[in-house]
Design a protein around this motif. Structure first.
Motif, short mmCIF file in Angstrom:
data_model
loop_
_atom_site.label_atom_id
_atom_site.label_comp_id
_atom_site.label_asym_id
_atom_site.label_seq_id
_atom_site.Cartn_x
_atom_site.Cartn_y
_atom_site.Cartn_z
N VAL A 57 0.38 -1.43 0.05
CA VAL A 57 -0.39 -0.07 -0.11
C VAL A 57 0.98 0.97 -0.01
N ALA A 58 0.98 2.64 -0.13
CA ALA A 58 0.76 3.79 -0.97
C ALA A 58 1.22 3.97 0.55
N ASP A 59 0.33 4.27 1.53
CA ASP A 59 0.70 4.73 2.72
C ASP A 59 0.55 3.58 4.33
N ALA A 60 1.99 3.53 4.26
CA ALA A 60 2.64 2.35 5.15
C ALA A 60 1.63 2.26 6.76
N GLY A 61 1.55 4.15 7.39
CA GLY A 61 1.29 3.97 8.29
C GLY A 61 -0.69 4.06 9.24
N ALA A 62 -0.71 3.68 7.55
CA ALA A 62 -2.47 3.65 7.81
C ALA A 62 -2.92 2.81 8.74
N ARG A 63 -3.73 2.61 9.29
CA ARG A 63 -4.85 1.59 9.45
C ARG A 63 -5.11 1.30 9.00
N CYS A 64 -4.63 -0.18 8.44
CA CYS A 64 -5.46 -0.70 7.04
C CYS A 64 -5.46 -2.42 7.39
N VAL A 65 -5.05 -2.88 8.28
CA VAL A 65 -4.61 -4.43 8.11
C VAL A 65 -6.47 -4.71 9.32
N ALA A 66 -6.57 -5.15 8.92
CA ALA A 66 -7.67 -6.18 10.06
C ALA A 66 -7.56 -7.35 10.30
N LEU A 67 -7.44 -7.45 11.60
CA LEU A 67 -7.37 -9.14 12.09
C LEU A 67 -8.24 -9.48 12.09
N ARG A 68 -9.06 -10.70 11.91
CA ARG A 68 -10.09 -11.60 12.63
C ARG A 68 -10.31 -11.82 13.60
N THR A 69 -10.76 -11.79 13.91
CA THR A 69 -11.06 -12.34 15.25
C THR A 69 -12.37 -13.87 15.78
N PRO A 70 -11.83 -13.92 16.56
CA PRO A 70 -13.81 -15.83 16.97
C PRO A 70 -14.84 -15.09 16.65
N ALA A 71 -15.03 -13.59 17.57
CA ALA A 71 -15.54 -13.72 18.01
C ALA A 71 -16.11 -12.52 16.87
N GLU A 72 -17.46 -12.47 16.82
CA GLU A 72 -18.91 -11.96 15.93
C GLU A 72 -18.94 -10.36 15.64
N ARG A 73 -18.47 -10.43 14.68
CA ARG A 73 -18.02 -8.60 14.41
C ARG A 73 -17.01 -8.41 15.20
N LEU A 74 -16.20 -8.48 15.13
CA LEU A 74 -15.36 -8.15 15.92
C LEU A 74 -13.76 -8.41 14.99
N ALA A 75 -12.67 -7.62 14.72
CA ALA A 75 -11.77 -7.07 14.34
C ALA A 75 -10.79 -6.57 15.12
N LEU A 76 -9.71 -6.90 14.89
CA LEU A 76 -8.55 -5.24 15.51
C LEU A 76 -7.76 -5.06 14.40
N VAL A 77 -7.51 -3.18 14.37
CA VAL A 77 -7.08 -2.75 13.00
C VAL A 77 -6.06 -2.17 13.35
N PHE A 78 -4.96 -2.97 12.56
CA PHE A 78 -3.19 -2.40 12.85
C PHE A 78 -2.72 -1.76 11.85
N THR A 79 -1.98 -0.57 11.53
CA THR A 79 -1.28 -0.39 10.72
C THR A 79 -0.14 -1.67 10.13
N ARG A 80 0.96 -1.95 9.86
CA ARG A 80 1.86 -2.96 9.09
C ARG A 80 2.63 -2.74 10.06
N ALA A 81 3.22 -2.04 10.75
CA ALA A 81 4.32 -1.63 11.55
C ALA A 81 3.80 -2.46 12.85
N GLU A 82 2.82 -2.09 13.22
CA GLU A 82 1.99 -2.58 14.29
C GLU A 82 1.51 -4.29 14.37
N LEU A 83 1.32 -4.67 13.12
CA LEU A 83 0.62 -6.12 12.70
C LEU A 83 1.97 -6.53 13.08
N ALA A 84 3.18 -6.25 12.38
CA ALA A 84 4.88 -6.98 12.34
C ALA A 84 5.22 -7.34 13.54
N GLN A 85 4.73 -6.28 14.52
CA GLN A 85 5.62 -6.33 16.07
C GLN A 85 4.63 -7.21 17.07
#
Length: 123
Positions: A57-85
């Motif tokens: 993606v062009a904006d590496a600092g954007a909160r654009c990564v959604a991590l699905r969870t087992p909970a219905e209708r809940l996702a965690l959203v991260f930047t790429r750097a946060e996901l890497a950490q």
């Protein structure tokens, strides 16, 4: 006292000596996971990180990564750097747990009234 398994700038993971729950804390999120739940979360993080690596993606600092969870209708959203950490935190914890198992296994778990999910079977 809880045993620190791994930490980085984004969070940490400790294990309750009484229940065996893994307390994974990152950013503003805290989770108490059984070893089986931790393994599932690890798979979700790895799958999400793989998908992100395939789509630059062009904006590496954007909160654009959604991590699905087992909970219905809940996702965690991260930047790429946060996901890497988060992935580093989870993978290093998993590596330590695997090493611990090879060397004789974790200490037995039991009831811990002070834990958020205390009283249940840690498996």
């Amino acid at each position: 006292m809880a045993k620190f398994l791994h930490h980085n700038a984004f969070g940490y993971c400790v294990r309750c000596p009484r229940t065996g729950y893994l307390h994974l804390c990152f950013g503003p999120v805290a989770m108490a996971l059984t070893p089986v739940e931790f393994a599932g979360f690890r798979e979700s993080v790895a799958a999400t990180a793989y998908q992100v690596a395939q789509h630059p993606v062009a904006d590496a600092g954007a909160r654009c990564v959604a991590l699905r969870t087992p909970a219905e209708r809940l996702a965690l959203v991260f930047t790429r750097a946060e996901l890497a950490q988060l992935q580093e935190l989870v993978e290093m914890t998993a590596l330590l747990l695997e090493t611990e198992t090879l060397l004789g296994g974790p200490p037995p778990a039991g009831y811990c009234a002070g834990c958020p999910r205390g009283g249940g079977d840690p498996q």
